[in-house]
Scaffold this motif. Structure first.
Motif, short mmCIF file in Angstrom:
data_model
loop_
_atom_site.label_atom_id
_atom_site.label_comp_id
_atom_site.label_asym_id
_atom_site.label_seq_id
_atom_site.Cartn_x
_atom_site.Cartn_y
_atom_site.Cartn_z
N ARG A 55 28.47 39.03 42.83
CA ARG A 55 28.26 38.73 41.41
C ARG A 55 27.05 39.48 40.87
N ASP A 56 25.95 39.52 41.67
CA ASP A 56 24.75 40.25 41.26
C ASP A 56 25.05 41.73 41.06
N LYS A 104 27.18 42.33 37.94
CA LYS A 104 26.38 42.18 36.73
C LYS A 104 25.48 43.39 36.51
N GLY A 136 27.61 46.16 35.18
CA GLY A 136 28.46 45.83 34.04
C GLY A 136 29.94 45.81 34.35
N LYS A 171 33.39 43.98 34.96
CA LYS A 171 34.00 42.72 34.57
C LYS A 171 35.49 42.74 34.83
N ARG A 221 36.53 44.04 39.11
CA ARG A 221 35.82 43.45 40.25
C ARG A 221 36.60 43.60 41.54
#
Length: 755
Positions: free
Chosen positions: A24-25, A28, A31, A33, A37
């Motif tokens: 997740r880090d 993020k 960028g 999404k 992923r």
């Protein structure tokens, strides 16, 4: 939708954010999404499969990362005065990370050998991967020193270290310059603490002259490795007071035509040999070989000043232009040297062989000998080949022919024993009268060399067997079996080269010899020999007998060079004790500290090897410095994350091709296979490949060579920009496949793509 990051970008981000590395880090940060992923997850899986990442619970970390609190051992300070440390519990598969220790004003002094518990912080510096803050420590150490080139400044001056590992300069206040001139080689000592900002301060201790002068090459190595090169007055006084020994208490061997056979430039003569047919009719075709060794123990008594200094040095260190002896010249070059025609005390062993070269008996004596002649290897070989010199001619029939005949029997026994039979030519650097490099050649390997070598090995075996039988403490020369991981790497190299090394059984030297025989005469011969050597454990001294794997011997001790090795002096004392020849045998202290002595002299031996290697590197760099820009042929003999090592054919020098110069594509380093593979072209760089290179830089002061790879196996390389990121020169880069500097360690990630 953001662009998917490359593998290299992901790795760089994780390295910069060690505490924020969940999927997740990472998503993020870049960028990423939605459905993208899934692609990120696949990239992370590939990086884990390639060994670059390890998934722990829900986070991704570098498998080579250290825990935040670690136990470290402090290393000797580098030449900027910085302290680095190594982790005591390092389990990573990569090269051990570099940790710089940042002391605070309230911390106790730290130094080499101190073990500390420290809190680590991951950093991105050129010379280290971690910064350590002390939690607690045990131990003390000496002051920090630097050897480098002094440069005058209005404030006083600066010192540029000559160490290839160094990355920073030292500042010298005007009142600490001590008359040093611009461009001089100096030795200095840190004079104040180093803060987070600015350079460490130093005061100059000694001025060593022109760094480009021919005498500076070995002098740099002597100072850099801390080799004692000046004898204290008390030691010299003891040596000067020594007198020649007489016959009392000794067997008279003066009429036996023992001869010394050494290199033409030998600095001492500590062994002599003689052989004759065994007159015993029950041993038809047998031989008797005598090996006589200088009786150094008669002059260097336990606990004397000579003994303390010899133990401190551990061994002599040899350079192309000088020797740093273990003993003062009064002993090493005079009273303990077996000079022609001069009576000298010795400890000798007579060894009886059967016709097949098997030793069937031996006996030791303490004697007085007189060398009949001092010959060079070339003299002895020419005489046997039918071209005796005037000096060797009278010795041909009575001495040389019986000696070579005995060797033939020894060689047959050697073939049955099957010691490791490596074929690695030895370089010889020839200097002009003023100390500059005249030529670099490979030494001839004559039968005469093998004759002396086998006689010395047999005498060493006899010494070990005698002391074991008499239950006398001694120092063994130990060479343990290779590590299984190293053997697996050798198997992979052999398989990639089209050869085979048996697996799943107890390894014997005969199996390794079969591999070497397979490669003999092929283009891969040198590669297989080097890979076999690298798979071996390092020999050492120890009070316990674990055998000598490389020589395929159960019992082995060094006995034949007490002038230049402290281990041999200990064995001589043990023989004196075992035979009750006198009071100059082993002392109680010798016996009590045998293990400690073994560890110490193993360390001094490694120190000398490193100093000799560094000196050779500097001489070779000086020799090649006039050929910068020339194309040269060589072979790849080392591959690392940060570049490729090439051994040059003509000189045997090792140079580095930095990873940055190989092209703009991503290069994957396969640790197990020992290869680099380009992600776009699929180009594979592997050990043993023929290479054409251009010499880009040769730095005599550090011994560094930088190369540009032009072709591999006659296939031209794609062109690549030459500018190095950061502009760092070879004066800060190691160029040996045997190891890396801290600056190399700071560039671990660079191998993943061209910067």
């Amino acid at each position: 939708m953001s662009k998917m990051p490359t593998k290299a970008e992901i790795l760089d981000w994780i390295a910069a954010h060690p505490t924020q590395n969940t999927k997740r880090d990472i998503a993020k940060a870049f960028g990423i999404k939605g459905a993208a992923r899934i692609d990120l997850k696949q990239l992370l899986k590939e990086l884990a499969a390639e060994g670059h990442l390890e998934k722990r619970k829900r986070t991704y970390t570098d498998p080579d990362r250290l825990p935040p609190v670690s136990v470290l051992e402090v290393l000797p300070p580098n030449d900027q005065g910085d302290l680095f440390a190594k982790p005591l519990e390092w389990h990573g598969e990569g090269v051990e990370p570099a940790v710089i220790v940042l002391p605070r004003a309230s911390d106790p002094a730290l130094g080499a050998g101190d073990r500390i518990l420290a809190r680590l912080t991951v950093v991105h510096e050129e010379d280290h991967n971690y910064e350590a803050r002390l939690i607690r420590k045990i131990g003390r150490s000496s002051a920090r020193r630097v050897l480098g080139i002094f440069r005058k400044t209005p404030e006083g001056g600066r010192i540029t270290p000559i160490d290839k590992a160094a990355t920073l300069e030292w500042s010298v206040p005007e009142d600490a310059r001590h008359g040093a001139k611009d461009g001089e080689l100096v030795e200095a000592e840190q004079s104040g603490p180093k803060g987070r900002m600015g350079l460490p301060r130093a005061r100059i201790l000694s001025r060593l002259g022109d760094p480009s002068g021919p005498k500076a090459v070995s002098l740099i190595a002597i100072h850099q490795h801390g080799i004692p090169d000046a004898f204290p007055d008390k030691v010299l006084d003891e040596a000067d007071a020594a007198k020649p020994m007489g016959l009392k208490g000794r067997e008279d061997l003066r009429d036996m035509p023992l001869i010394t056979i050494d290199p033409s430039d030998a600095r001492d003569h500590d062994d002599a040999v003689y052989a004759e047919p065994d007159p015993n009719p029950e041993n038809e075709g047998g031989h008797i070989i005598w090996v006589a060794i200088a009786d150094v123990a008669a002059y260097v008594l336990p606990g004397s000043e000579l003994d303390k200094e010899a133990k401190k040095r551990g061994n002599s260190t040899y350079f192309p232009d000088r020797v740093v002896p273990m003993l003062p010249d009064r002993l090493s070059g005079d009273l303990c040297s077996l000079h022609e025609g001069v009576p000298r005390p010795c400890i000798a062993v007579a060894m009886t062989l059967d016709r097949d070269g098997n030793k069937i008996s031996h006996r030791f004596v303490r004697g007085l000998m007189r060398s009949a002649a001092s010959l060079s290897y070339e003299d002895a070989q020419s005489a046997i080949d039918g071209h005796p010199s005037d000096k060797a001619a009278p010795l041909l029939e009575p001495v040389l022919k019986p000696l070579f005949a005995a060797y033939d029997a020894l060689n047959a026994a050697r073939d049955r024993r099957q010691p490791l039979d490596l074929d690695l030519p030895e370089r010889k650097i020839e200097l002009t009268e003023d100390g500059r490099v005249k030529s670099v050649k490979f030494r001839d390997r004559l039968t005469a060399h093998k004759v002396i070598e086998e006689c010395m090995i047999l005498a060493n075996v006899a010494a070990a067997e005698t002391l074991l039988a008499k239950r006398t403490p001694l120092l063994f020369r130990v060479h343990e079996e290779p590590d299984q991981d190293k053997l697996e790497a050798l198997r992979n190299t052999a398989q990639a080269s089209g050869f085979a090394l048996a697996k799943g059984q107890v390894l014997k030297t005969s199996q390794l010899n079969r591999l070497l025989a397979q490669a003999a005469g092929t283009d891969e011969a040198e590669l297989i020999n080097i890979a076999t050597l690298r798979s071996m454990s390092q020999a050492y001294y120890g009070p316990e007998n674990f055998g000598h794997f490389g020589l395929a011997l159960k019992n082995y001790a060094h006995f034949t060079s007490p002038i230049r090795r402290y281990s041999d002096l200990v064995v001589h004392r043990a023989l004196i004790t075992a035979h009750r020849w006198g009071k100059d045998g082993l002392s109680e202290s010798d016996i009590e500290h045998m293990a400690k002595t073994a560890e110490h002299i193993s360390d001094t031996e490694r120190r000398s090897m490193m100093a000799e290697r560094d000196t050779t590197d500097r001489y070779l760099a000086a020799y090649l410095s006039e050929r910068v820009g020339d194309e040269m042929e060589g072979r790849i003999n080392g591959i690392a994350r940060f570049g490729v090592f090439v051994k040059l054919d003509d000189s045997g020098a090792d140079g580095l091709v930095p990873i940055r110069s190989l092209g703009n594509e991503y290069f994957h380093f396969d640790r197990e296979a020992g290869t680099l593979m380009g992600s776009d072209t699929g180009m594979t760089i592997a050990l043993g490949q023929r290479a054409t290179v251009r010499l880009v830089e040769a730095e005599p002061v550090t011994g560094g060579l930088e190369l540009e790879l032009l072709s591999l196996d006659d296939k031209a390389m794609a062109s690549a920009p030459r500018q190095a990121r950061g502009g760092r020169g070879m004066s800060r880069r190691r160029t040996s496949p045997a190891g890396r500097t801290k600056s190399d360690k700071g560039k671990r990630k660079v191998t993943r793509r061209r910067k």
